[in-house]
Design a protein around this motif. Structure first.
Motif, short mmCIF file in Angstrom:
data_model
loop_
_atom_site.label_atom_id
_atom_site.label_comp_id
_atom_site.label_asym_id
_atom_site.label_seq_id
_atom_site.Cartn_x
_atom_site.Cartn_y
_atom_site.Cartn_z
N THR A 107 37.50 96.51 -28.93
CA THR A 107 38.28 95.60 -28.10
C THR A 107 37.38 94.71 -27.26
OG1 THR A 107 40.03 97.28 -27.98
CG2 THR A 107 40.13 95.47 -26.41
N VAL A 108 36.35 95.29 -26.65
CA VAL A 108 35.43 94.50 -25.82
C VAL A 108 34.62 93.53 -26.67
CG1 VAL A 108 33.41 94.66 -24.32
CG2 VAL A 108 35.30 96.27 -24.03
N ALA A 109 34.12 94.00 -27.82
CA ALA A 109 33.32 93.14 -28.68
C ALA A 109 34.13 91.94 -29.16
CB ALA A 109 32.78 93.94 -29.86
N LYS A 110 35.38 92.18 -29.53
CA LYS A 110 36.23 91.08 -30.02
C LYS A 110 36.49 90.06 -28.92
CE LYS A 110 39.31 92.31 -32.89
NZ LYS A 110 40.52 92.89 -33.54
N LEU A 111 36.76 90.54 -27.70
CA LEU A 111 37.01 89.61 -26.60
C LEU A 111 35.75 88.85 -26.24
CD1 LEU A 111 38.98 88.55 -24.46
CD2 LEU A 111 38.18 90.38 -22.94
N TRP A 112 34.61 89.54 -26.16
CA TRP A 112 33.36 88.86 -25.81
C TRP A 112 33.03 87.78 -26.85
CZ3 TRP A 112 28.60 88.64 -28.39
CH2 TRP A 112 27.54 88.08 -27.66
N ALA A 113 33.21 88.10 -28.13
CA ALA A 113 32.91 87.11 -29.17
C ALA A 113 33.87 85.92 -29.10
CB ALA A 113 33.00 87.77 -30.55
N GLY A 114 35.14 86.19 -28.77
CA GLY A 114 36.12 85.11 -28.73
C GLY A 114 36.01 84.22 -27.51
N ARG A 115 35.39 84.71 -26.43
CA ARG A 115 35.28 83.91 -25.20
C ARG A 115 34.00 83.08 -25.13
NH1 ARG A 115 38.67 85.88 -21.08
NH2 ARG A 115 40.69 86.28 -22.08
N ARG A 116 33.07 83.26 -26.05
CA ARG A 116 31.82 82.50 -25.98
C ARG A 116 32.06 81.05 -26.37
NH1 ARG A 116 26.72 84.12 -28.46
NH2 ARG A 116 25.81 83.48 -26.47
N THR A 130 36.78 92.35 -17.52
CA THR A 130 35.64 92.66 -16.66
C THR A 130 34.49 93.25 -17.46
OG1 THR A 130 37.14 93.06 -14.79
CG2 THR A 130 34.91 93.95 -14.62
N THR A 131 34.81 94.14 -18.40
CA THR A 131 33.76 94.75 -19.23
C THR A 131 33.06 93.69 -20.06
OG1 THR A 131 35.12 96.75 -19.36
CG2 THR A 131 33.28 96.56 -20.91
N ALA A 132 33.81 92.74 -20.63
CA ALA A 132 33.19 91.68 -21.42
C ALA A 132 32.28 90.81 -20.57
CB ALA A 132 34.28 90.83 -22.09
N ARG A 133 32.68 90.56 -19.32
CA ARG A 133 31.84 89.75 -18.43
C ARG A 133 30.57 90.50 -18.05
NH1 ARG A 133 35.43 88.78 -15.14
NH2 ARG A 133 34.97 90.28 -13.48
N VAL A 134 30.70 91.80 -17.76
CA VAL A 134 29.52 92.61 -17.46
C VAL A 134 28.60 92.68 -18.67
CG1 VAL A 134 28.74 94.92 -16.86
CG2 VAL A 134 30.73 93.94 -15.69
N LEU A 135 29.18 92.80 -19.85
CA LEU A 135 28.37 92.83 -21.07
C LEU A 135 27.55 91.56 -21.22
CD1 LEU A 135 27.57 93.98 -23.86
CD2 LEU A 135 29.66 92.95 -24.77
N ASP A 136 28.14 90.42 -20.92
CA ASP A 136 27.41 89.16 -21.04
C ASP A 136 26.25 89.11 -20.05
OD1 ASP A 136 27.67 86.55 -22.58
OD2 ASP A 136 27.50 85.77 -20.53
N ASP A 137 26.46 89.60 -18.83
CA ASP A 137 25.38 89.62 -17.84
C ASP A 137 24.26 90.57 -18.28
OD1 ASP A 137 26.81 87.85 -16.30
OD2 ASP A 137 27.71 89.40 -15.03
N VAL A 138 24.64 91.74 -18.80
CA VAL A 138 23.63 92.70 -19.26
C VAL A 138 22.82 92.12 -20.41
CG1 VAL A 138 23.35 94.92 -20.42
CG2 VAL A 138 24.88 94.73 -18.45
N LEU A 139 23.48 91.42 -21.32
CA LEU A 139 22.76 90.82 -22.45
C LEU A 139 21.81 89.72 -21.97
CD1 LEU A 139 25.66 90.60 -25.06
CD2 LEU A 139 23.64 92.06 -25.17
#
Length: 275
Positions: A108-117, A256-265
């Protein structure tokens, strides 16, 4: 009509060798002679002379190096992207491996992170690719065996090849998998071989209670027993102290998890983890 694999192809359907040839040859009454063919008719006065048939050339086969119009990459290792000039990962082309137990929310997080870039990004889920096997699928609920091990290895190689193709064509890629720290050769080391040293691993590890609750909401063969989920979660705890970035998303929603993931990356690009 179906032909066995490896058997010679049926004859081409040309003049005198079409689908009705067999019937035409046996349509005459037994013993009745076949009538001779009629002579060609002369053209009518003033009619144009018949033109010779235009020779048909066989189509040029496609090159081995292309599929359609897209050049296939050589499959070399993926380099580490340059640090972005803006907050987050920005427009960087990167390969991400999201690690976590069943129920951590990886897909779920990976799909949202990929779709928001703002740049093209693909999401490749190991479970989705593994479930391409329709007949003979090794159900994870049936336990671990050589059959399931082989299907997991095949799915990882397939995902790694897909990631390299996406990256070679300028498309970022995020993969998700339940990689265990106590099996580095099969897990993290395998992904490094399949994708390359530029792969950025991130661990998604919420608390056990959260994982059990999310797993209970699953259906089909992706829902595991509570005992299996607890065992997997306990093995995942070995990532603490490994040097990989870990996100505890127990109290985070998906956005929130997707946003934190982007910062960590973004921090991983600036200071790559040693793995």
């Amino acid at each position: 009509m179906q032909h066995a694999v490896g058997a010679p192809l049926p004859p081409p359907q040309g003049p005198g060798n079409g689908p009705w040839t067999h019937q035409a040859q046996h349509s005459n009454h037994p013993g009745r002679p076949t009538p001779p063919p009629l002579p060609p008719m002369a053209p009518a006065p003033g009619a144009p002379a018949p033109q010779a048939p235009v020779p048909q050339h066989a189509p040029v086969p496609p090159s081995r190096e292309t599929t359609g119009h897209i050049q296939l990459p050589p499959g070399g290792p993926v380099p580490l992207p340059a640090p972005p000039a803006e907050p987050g990962t920005g427009a960087a082309t990167l390969a991400v491996l999201l690690i976590g137990p069943a129920g951590a929310g990886k897909t779920t997080v990976a799909k949202l992170w990929a779709g928001r870039r703002r740049v093209p990004t693909a999401h490749v889920s190991l479970d989705d690719v593994r479930e391409w096997v329709c007949s003979g699928f090794a159900d994870p609920q049936a336990g671990w065996n050589d059959h399931s091990e082989a299907q997991y290895r095949l799915a990882r190689r397939t995902c790694g090849f897909a990631a390299r193709n996406f990256l070679a064509n300028g498309i970022s890629c995020i993969l998700d998998d339940a990689v265990f720290p106590d099996r580095p050769v099969v897990g993290l080391g395998g992904w490094k071989r399949h994708v390359g040293p530029g792969l950025l691993p991130v661990v998604l590890l919420p608390g056990l209670e959260v994982v059990l609750e999310r797993n209970a909401a699953r259906s089909g063969n992706r829902r595991l027993s509570d005992e299996e989920v607890a065992r997997i979660h306990g093995r995942m705890a070995g990532w603490y102290g490994s040097g990989l970035p870990i996100i505890d998303n127990s109290t985070y929603d998906v956005e929130t998890t997707a946003r934190v993931l982007d910062d960590v990356l973004a921090r991983s690009i600036a200071s790559p983890p040693a793995w």
